[in-house]
Write a protein that holds these residues in place. Structure first.
Motif, PDB file in Angstrom:
ATOM      1  N   LEU A  22       0.850  -1.186   0.000  1.00 60.23           N
ATOM      2  CA  LEU A  22       0.000   0.000   0.000  1.00 60.23           C
ATOM      3  C   LEU A  22       0.883   1.233   0.000  1.00 60.23           C
ATOM      4  O   LEU A  22       2.095   1.141   0.192  1.00 60.23           O
ATOM      5  CB  LEU A  22      -0.875   0.039   1.253  1.00 60.23           C
ATOM      6  CG  LEU A  22      -1.804  -1.135   1.513  1.00 60.23           C
ATOM      7  CD1 LEU A  22      -2.504  -0.935   2.833  1.00 60.23           C
ATOM      8  CD2 LEU A  22      -2.811  -1.269   0.403  1.00 60.23           C
ATOM      9  N   GLU A  23       0.262   2.399  -0.188  1.00 57.70           N
ATOM     10  CA  GLU A  23       1.005   3.632  -0.017  1.00 57.70           C
ATOM     11  C   GLU A  23       1.437   3.736   1.443  1.00 57.70           C
ATOM     12  O   GLU A  23       0.844   3.124   2.320  1.00 57.70           O
ATOM     13  CB  GLU A  23       0.133   4.829  -0.398  1.00 57.70           C
ATOM     14  CG  GLU A  23      -0.138   4.878  -1.883  1.00 57.70           C
ATOM     15  CD  GLU A  23      -0.956   6.086  -2.283  1.00 57.70           C
ATOM     16  OE1 GLU A  23      -1.169   6.978  -1.435  1.00 57.70           O
ATOM     17  OE2 GLU A  23      -1.372   6.129  -3.442  1.00 57.70           O
ATOM     18  N   LYS A  24       2.457   4.539   1.710  1.00 57.27           N
ATOM     19  CA  LYS A  24       3.081   4.600   3.030  1.00 57.27           C
ATOM     20  C   LYS A  24       2.078   4.845   4.142  1.00 57.27           C
ATOM     21  O   LYS A  24       1.245   5.743   4.068  1.00 57.27           O
ATOM     22  CB  LYS A  24       4.125   5.712   3.047  1.00 57.27           C
ATOM     23  CG  LYS A  24       4.808   5.885   4.377  1.00 57.27           C
ATOM     24  CD  LYS A  24       6.272   5.804   4.228  1.00 57.27           C
ATOM     25  CE  LYS A  24       7.027   6.304   5.405  1.00 57.27           C
ATOM     26  NZ  LYS A  24       7.070   5.607   6.564  1.00 57.27           N
ATOM     27  N   ILE A  25       2.166   4.025   5.202  1.00 56.78           N
ATOM     28  CA  ILE A  25       1.368   4.171   6.420  1.00 56.78           C
ATOM     29  C   ILE A  25       2.344   4.459   7.547  1.00 56.78           C
ATOM     30  O   ILE A  25       3.310   3.727   7.734  1.00 56.78           O
ATOM     31  CB  ILE A  25       0.568   2.889   6.707  1.00 56.78           C
ATOM     32  CG1 ILE A  25      -0.393   2.597   5.555  1.00 56.78           C
ATOM     33  CG2 ILE A  25      -0.192   3.014   8.022  1.00 56.78           C
ATOM     34  CD1 ILE A  25      -1.081   1.262   5.649  1.00 56.78           C
ATOM     35  N   ASN A  26       2.103   5.514   8.287  1.00 55.34           N
ATOM     36  CA  ASN A  26       3.036   5.944   9.335  1.00 55.34           C
ATOM     37  C   ASN A  26       2.813   5.207  10.656  1.00 55.34           C
ATOM     38  O   ASN A  26       2.289   5.767  11.607  1.00 55.34           O
ATOM     39  CB  ASN A  26       2.943   7.456   9.553  1.00 55.34           C
ATOM     40  CG  ASN A  26       3.504   8.227   8.398  1.00 55.34           C
ATOM     41  OD1 ASN A  26       4.483   7.822   7.799  1.00 55.34           O
ATOM     42  ND2 ASN A  26       2.880   9.336   8.063  1.00 55.34           N
ATOM     43  N   HIS A  27       3.191   3.921  10.695  1.00 53.21           N
ATOM     44  CA  HIS A  27       3.177   3.123  11.919  1.00 53.21           C
ATOM     45  C   HIS A  27       4.428   2.255  11.914  1.00 53.21           C
ATOM     46  O   HIS A  27       5.037   2.024  10.877  1.00 53.21           O
ATOM     47  CB  HIS A  27       1.931   2.244  12.000  1.00 53.21           C
ATOM     48  CG  HIS A  27       0.657   3.002  12.205  1.00 53.21           C
ATOM     49  ND1 HIS A  27       0.378   3.700  13.355  1.00 53.21           N
ATOM     50  CD2 HIS A  27      -0.410   3.183  11.398  1.00 53.21           C
ATOM     51  CE1 HIS A  27      -0.806   4.274  13.261  1.00 53.21           C
ATOM     52  NE2 HIS A  27      -1.305   3.977  12.056  1.00 53.21           N
ATOM     53  N   LYS A  28       4.772   1.732  13.068  1.00 51.32           N
ATOM     54  CA  LYS A  28       5.966   0.910  13.187  1.00 51.32           C
ATOM     55  C   LYS A  28       5.701  -0.516  12.692  1.00 51.32           C
ATOM     56  O   LYS A  28       4.568  -0.977  12.660  1.00 51.32           O
ATOM     57  CB  LYS A  28       6.436   0.874  14.640  1.00 51.32           C
ATOM     58  CG  LYS A  28       6.886   2.229  15.151  1.00 51.32           C
ATOM     59  CD  LYS A  28       7.564   2.080  16.488  1.00 51.32           C
ATOM     60  CE  LYS A  28       7.957   3.418  17.056  1.00 51.32           C
ATOM     61  NZ  LYS A  28       9.023   4.059  16.355  1.00 51.32           N
ATOM     62  N   ILE A  29       6.786  -1.201  12.321  1.00 46.83           N
ATOM     63  CA  ILE A  29       6.707  -2.581  11.859  1.00 46.83           C
ATOM     64  C   ILE A  29       6.206  -3.466  13.001  1.00 46.83           C
ATOM     65  O   ILE A  29       6.635  -3.326  14.141  1.00 46.83           O
ATOM     66  CB  ILE A  29       8.081  -3.056  11.352  1.00 46.83           C
ATOM     67  CG1 ILE A  29       8.465  -2.255  10.110  1.00 46.83           C
ATOM     68  CG2 ILE A  29       8.083  -4.545  11.043  1.00 46.83           C
ATOM     69  CD1 ILE A  29       9.849  -2.525   9.603  1.00 46.83           C
ATOM     70  N   ILE A  59     -11.097  -5.415   8.580  1.00 45.58           N
ATOM     71  CA  ILE A  59      -9.968  -6.212   8.117  1.00 45.58           C
ATOM     72  C   ILE A  59      -8.767  -5.837   8.980  1.00 45.58           C
ATOM     73  O   ILE A  59      -8.425  -4.663   9.093  1.00 45.58           O
ATOM     74  CB  ILE A  59      -9.656  -5.938   6.633  1.00 45.58           C
ATOM     75  CG1 ILE A  59     -10.797  -6.424   5.761  1.00 45.58           C
ATOM     76  CG2 ILE A  59      -8.348  -6.615   6.234  1.00 45.58           C
ATOM     77  CD1 ILE A  59     -10.608  -6.142   4.298  1.00 45.58           C
ATOM     78  N   GLN A  60      -8.152  -6.844   9.606  1.00 46.10           N
ATOM     79  CA  GLN A  60      -6.979  -6.605  10.435  1.00 46.10           C
ATOM     80  C   GLN A  60      -5.735  -7.029   9.659  1.00 46.10           C
ATOM     81  O   GLN A  60      -5.738  -8.062   8.995  1.00 46.10           O
ATOM     82  CB  GLN A  60      -7.064  -7.380  11.742  1.00 46.10           C
ATOM     83  CG  GLN A  60      -8.159  -6.888  12.657  1.00 46.10           C
ATOM     84  CD  GLN A  60      -8.223  -7.689  13.936  1.00 46.10           C
ATOM     85  OE1 GLN A  60      -7.760  -8.829  13.994  1.00 46.10           O
ATOM     86  NE2 GLN A  60      -8.810  -7.097  14.959  1.00 46.10           N
ATOM     87  N   ALA A  61      -4.697  -6.209   9.783  1.00 48.46           N
ATOM     88  CA  ALA A  61      -3.439  -6.493   9.090  1.00 48.46           C
ATOM     89  C   ALA A  61      -2.270  -6.110   9.982  1.00 48.46           C
ATOM     90  O   ALA A  61      -2.385  -5.231  10.836  1.00 48.46           O
ATOM     91  CB  ALA A  61      -3.384  -5.729   7.775  1.00 48.46           C
ATOM     92  N   CYS A  62      -1.150  -6.760   9.753  1.00 47.97           N
ATOM     93  CA  CYS A  62       0.082  -6.477  10.486  1.00 47.97           C
ATOM     94  C   CYS A  62       1.061  -5.818   9.517  1.00 47.97           C
ATOM     95  O   CYS A  62       1.220  -6.265   8.385  1.00 47.97           O
ATOM     96  CB  CYS A  62       0.656  -7.790  11.016  1.00 47.97           C
ATOM     97  SG  CYS A  62       2.196  -7.597  11.908  1.00 47.97           S
ATOM     98  N   ILE A  63       1.702  -4.747   9.966  1.00 52.29           N
ATOM     99  CA  ILE A  63       2.681  -4.071   9.110  1.00 52.29           C
ATOM    100  C   ILE A  63       3.923  -4.950   9.020  1.00 52.29           C
ATOM    101  O   ILE A  63       4.523  -5.321  10.015  1.00 52.29           O
ATOM    102  CB  ILE A  63       3.002  -2.673   9.641  1.00 52.29           C
ATOM    103  CG1 ILE A  63       1.751  -1.810   9.515  1.00 52.29           C
ATOM    104  CG2 ILE A  63       4.163  -2.060   8.878  1.00 52.29           C
ATOM    105  CD1 ILE A  63       1.917  -0.387   9.912  1.00 52.29           C
ATOM    106  N   TYR A  64       4.277  -5.284   7.789  1.00 51.13           N
ATOM    107  CA  TYR A  64       5.322  -6.254   7.495  1.00 51.13           C
ATOM    108  C   TYR A  64       6.657  -5.570   7.232  1.00 51.13           C
ATOM    109  O   TYR A  64       7.684  -5.970   7.764  1.00 51.13           O
ATOM    110  CB  TYR A  64       4.846  -7.057   6.283  1.00 51.13           C
ATOM    111  CG  TYR A  64       5.641  -8.273   5.940  1.00 51.13           C
ATOM    112  CD1 TYR A  64       5.669  -9.353   6.794  1.00 51.13           C
ATOM    113  CD2 TYR A  64       6.329  -8.346   4.745  1.00 51.13           C
ATOM    114  CE1 TYR A  64       6.382 -10.485   6.455  1.00 51.13           C
ATOM    115  CE2 TYR A  64       7.041  -9.469   4.402  1.00 51.13           C
ATOM    116  CZ  TYR A  64       7.068 -10.540   5.264  1.00 51.13           C
ATOM    117  OH  TYR A  64       7.776 -11.652   4.933  1.00 51.13           O
TER     118      TYR A  64
END
Length: 106
Positions: A22-29, A59-64
């Protein structure tokens, strides 16, 4: 089971366990994020269609990982006018892994 959701003006079709850019999301890995603008969910042979979005569905997702795409080159050129302009661009992205699709979450 798959779902179609909207993020950043674009629509994505996802399944559980899929890795998506996705386009940049400002959260930590490693952080779990939720998407609430779900347009459609297909579970077994049933299709749940939002008008325009489904209520109480997440929808739940984890930043990879975070990264940058390959460079694209933009060239503007006018022949016989002594005009040439060259520019490059690298888009930031965030890879996410879909962990869960909660249909009609309470």
């Amino acid at each position: 089971m798959y779902a179609v959701f909207m993020n950043g003006g674009k629509q994505y079709k996802v399944k559980i366990g899929q890795i998506l850019r996705l386009e940049k999301i400002n959260h930590k890995i490693g952080k779990i994020i939720e998407f609430n603008t779900i347009l459609l969910v297909k579970k077994n042979k049933e299709i749940f269609l939002g008008q325009p979005i489904l209520k109480n569905t997440v929808i739940q997702a984890c930043i990879y990982k975070h990264g940058r795409e390959k460079k694209i080159h933009i060239i503007k050129f006018n022949r016989r006018k002594h005009y040439k302009k060259k520019q490059g661009h690298r888009q930031n992205y965030t890879s996410i892994k879909i962990t869960n699709i909660n249909l009609f979450k309470e």
